[in-house]
Design an enzyme around this catalytic site. Structure first.
Site, PDB file in Angstrom:
ATOM      1  N   GLU A 199      -2.606  -2.376 -32.710  1.00 19.87           N
ATOM      2  CA  GLU A 199      -3.149  -2.685 -31.385  1.00 19.87           C
ATOM      3  C   GLU A 199      -3.673  -1.432 -30.691  1.00 19.87           C
ATOM      4  O   GLU A 199      -4.693  -1.470 -30.008  1.00 19.87           O
ATOM      5  CB  GLU A 199      -2.094  -3.381 -30.525  1.00 19.87           C
TER       6      GLU A 199
ATOM      7  N   TYR B 164      -1.640  -5.129 -21.764  1.00 20.65           N
ATOM      8  CA  TYR B 164      -2.188  -5.732 -22.986  1.00 20.65           C
ATOM      9  C   TYR B 164      -1.329  -5.394 -24.208  1.00 20.65           C
ATOM     10  O   TYR B 164      -0.936  -6.283 -24.967  1.00 20.65           O
ATOM     11  CB  TYR B 164      -3.632  -5.273 -23.243  1.00 20.65           C
TER      12      TYR B 164
ATOM     13  N   ASP C  31      -7.238  -8.860 -23.358  1.00 20.03           N
ATOM     14  CA  ASP C  31      -8.210  -7.786 -23.578  1.00 20.03           C
ATOM     15  C   ASP C  31      -9.601  -8.304 -23.229  1.00 20.03           C
ATOM     16  O   ASP C  31      -9.747  -9.408 -22.687  1.00 20.03           O
ATOM     17  CB  ASP C  31      -8.136  -7.283 -25.026  1.00 20.03           C
TER      18      ASP C  31
END
Length: 364
Positions: free
Chosen positions: A44, A127, A145
């Site tokens: 991520e 996020y 996102d």
């Protein structure tokens, strides 16, 4: 702020349509093979502001070098920057490194599984926290996102400006309402995948969309108009004069960038920022090395390459000279002479990698 969002009339059917599509159409990506929180976290962080195709080899190389959170936490700065070299946004890996050290020291190497605890870690924003908690731990937390905001702005006909930080709260509220509590991992990934493959920024493939029946923008024919996003400010132009300098015994002069700021702690070929367009380059550069480092050098009459590189907020144009050093060099921890082979072991930002590649072709 929009407090009265118009949700699909059948939310359960929306979830089923989205998840069924994802189960059949999801891309075969290396980070989807394992829900280890550390690996999810690495992927991520790498995927922020970076294309999937670019990330794949970096992700595989990173985990080969640092297969566990403990291995990464104990690594030194040079090795983490080298493995990240070329991926950009280097503060990401520095924050990840600091945070994994804290996980090892304070949580026994186990990534926290609550929003409160994981959000305390350096560099872990809403996020990243939501992505780790939902994908690795199966917690129904939103992971909002740019892809998710684009998709939901169309499905729910949200016209708020997504460039404003406050707008994120609207989308987080929407995900809380829509998320599949039984499979939050697939739900969040499916929204992101839909944005990447179907509900793209321009020319969305609405006729291929598995949830078009639930999409208000499709029904009203305004998918192309969403999301609303104000334009970024124009990028600032910065000009540099730089030199690749070698000694008589074939060693090259490199310096380390400051510990804070853009491209912190990376190595580069020394140079000077100049105002306006280039003029009297050779004399400016020679004078700079004499004044800054008390170095005498001999530069070629003209530059051998010019490198342009665009960052998110500025553009570098680097005029690069080749030259030789005369006399001795007083080395420090931030100014070194290295052989050609040694130079390959240091982490350089992309524009300086380009400089070196061109120099090798021209001179070596």
């Amino acid at each position: 702020m929009n407090d009265s969002l118009q949700y699909p009339t059948n939310i359960q059917q929306f979830r089923e349509d989205l998840l069924s599509w994802f189960e059949h159409e999801q891309r075969d990506l290396p980070w989807r093979k394992d829900s280890d929180p550390y690996k999810v976290w690495v992927s991520e962080v790498m995927l922020q502001q970076t294309r999937v195709d670019t990330v794949i080899p970096y992700y595989e190389r990173f985990l080969k070098k640092f297969p566990t959170i403990e291995k990464f936490a104990e690594a030194d700065d040079e090795s983490i920057l080298k493995v990240w070299e070329g991926l950009g946004y280097y503060s990401r890996v520095r924050n990840l490194h600091s945070a994994t050290k804290e996980v090892v020291e304070s949580y026994g190497g186990i990534v926290p599984d609550t929003l409160e605890e994981i959000s305390k870690l350096k560099g872990v924003g809403p996020y990243t926290a939501g992505a780790i908690l939902s994908i690795a731990y199966g917690k129904p937390e939103p992971a909002v996102d740019g892809n998710v905001m684009r998709v939901l702005s169309r499905i729910l006909l949200i016209r708020e400006d997504i460039a404003k930080p406050s707008t994120r709260k609207i989308f987080e509220k929407a995900v809380y309402e829509l998320i599949d509590k039984k499979n939050p991992s697939y739900f969040n990934q499916a929204l992101m995948e839909l944005g990447a493959l179907i509900c793209t920024p321009t020319s969305p493939a609405c006729l291929l969309c598995p949830v078009r029946e639930h999409c208000l923008a499709f029904q009203e024919g305004v998918a192309q108009e969403l999301p609303v996003k104000t334009r970024k400010k124009s990028t600032k132009q910065v000009n540099w004069l730089t030199a690749v300098l070698k000694t008589s015994d074939e060693r090259f002069l490199i310096r380390k960038r400051p510990d804070q700021g853009l491209l912190a702690k990376l190595w580069e070929f020394p140079g000077i920022e100049v105002n306006g367009r280039f003029s009297s380059n050779r004399q400016i550069l020679t004078g700079y090395f004499e004044n800054e480092y008390e170095l005498e050098l001999e530069l070629e009459s003209g530059s051998f390459t010019r490198v342009d590189h665009v960052f998110s907020h500025l553009k570098w144009t680097i005029d690069v000279f080749a030259g030789t050093l005369k006399g001795s060099v007083q080395e420090t921890k931030n100014l070194r002479l290295v052989t050609r082979d040694q130079l390959e072991e240091y982490a350089f930002p992309v524009p300086h990698q380009k400089i070196w590649q061109t120099y090798k072709v021209e001179y070596l």
